[in-house]
Design an enzyme around this catalytic site. Structure first.
Site, PDB file in Angstrom:
ATOM      1  CD  GLN A  79      -2.439  -1.286   2.725  1.00  0.00           C
ATOM      2  OE1 GLN A  79      -3.403  -0.622   3.070  1.00  0.00           O
ATOM      3  NE2 GLN A  79      -1.859  -2.154   3.541  1.00  0.00           N
ATOM      4  CG  HIS A  90      -2.904   2.683  -1.863  1.00  0.00           C
ATOM      5  ND1 HIS A  90      -2.918   2.567  -0.501  1.00  0.00           N
ATOM      6  CD2 HIS A  90      -4.027   2.035  -2.307  1.00  0.00           C
ATOM      7  CE1 HIS A  90      -3.994   1.889  -0.117  1.00  0.00           C
ATOM      8  NE2 HIS A  90      -4.671   1.541  -1.195  1.00  0.00           N
ATOM      9  CB  THR A 138      -1.250  -2.667   6.838  1.00  0.00           C
ATOM     10  OG1 THR A 138      -2.502  -2.057   6.497  1.00  0.00           O
ATOM     11  CG2 THR A 138      -1.397  -4.173   6.779  1.00  0.00           C
TER      12      THR A 138
END
Ligand code: APR
Length: 226
Positions: free
Chosen positions: A86, A104, A171
């Site tokens: 991410q 992302h 995360t």
């Protein structure tokens, strides 16, 4: 070769000096998401948004990979490893990981502000106002903002469904659709979670490693390589 799928978040780069988003003193403590990380913010104040990501890019270029990034690269000696990250930094690549999917985006590239699939390398740390894509629109950072599509999510879900081993690192699992990826991993597959603050995940066969990435990831990789 066994297929290892790794999903990483901001926590893996924290010890490289890059702030996470939701820890205390995280990036979102100092900024409103709505002011810097949405298409509306860009419409309202493109200079502010450009400057915010220029600063992020500067920090990324100054940072170096840490022991966790390097340990994951070492895992390639014995496994077919794909990292789904991410993160918008390039620290996995710089540490030597060959297969990295950026959910992302990646801050080291620019993107057309009218067609997300048009991306370009950036010379230096800054995208300047006035720099345009081939369609004539202002260039912006190649990152996925809140409210935008996540073009790589289907590829990532497919990879998760084929995992022989799954590792989740750093995360909070607060942001979808990325947070849902663990649900695509078959239930019988062993899943390791390395995070000092283990996030809630509803799946089976989870092994919790409540350590910082630079401690927990090399430890896990050493075990997997013997
Ligand atoms: N080692 C491992 N994990 C750590 C460390 C560390 N040294 N320090 C913090 N963490 C963990 C925290 O416990 C937390 O679970 O990293 C996680 C960071 O969570 P977030 O700040 O929410 O970051 P992330 O999950 O990557 O955010 C997801 O949200 O803002 C958006 O697009 C942005 O990609 C980002 C997405």
């Amino acid at each position: 070769m066994k297929r290892v799928i790794v999903l990483t978040g901001a926590g893996i780069s924290a010890e490289s000096g890059l702030k996470t988003f939701r820890d205390s003193d995280g990036l979102w403590e100092g900024y409103n998401i709505e002011d810097v990380a949405t298409p509306e913010a860009w419409e309202r104040n493109p200079e502010l948004v450009q400057n915010f990501y220029n600063q992020r890019r500067k920090s990324v270029l100054e940072a170096v990979p840490n022991a966790a990034h390097y340990a994951l690269a070492k895992l390639q000696d014995k496994y077919d490893v794909t990292i789904i990250t991410q993160n918008i930094d390039d620290l996995h690549e710089r540490a030597g990981s060959a297969n990295v999917v950026h959910l992302h985006g990646i801050i080291t590239r620019s993107q057309s502000s009218v067609k997300a699939s048009l991306t370009y390398p950036i010379d230096g740390w800054e995208i300047k106002m006035g720099e345009k894509c081939e369609l004539g629109s202002q260039l912006r950072a190649h990152v996925v903002w809140f409210g935008e599509a996540v073009p790589m999510i289907e590829t990532a879900a497919r990879l998760c469904s084929k995992a022989d081993l799954f590792i989740l690192i750093g995360t909070s699992l607060a942001v979808y659709p990325a947070a849902g990826l663990i649900n695509y991993v078959p239930r019988e597959v062993t899943k390791y979670i390395v995070d000092p603050n283990i996030p809630t995940a509803s799946n089976k066969h989870i092994i919790e490693m409540p350590y910082k990435a630079t401690i927990g990831v090399p430890m896990l990789v050493n075990d997997l390589l013997v």
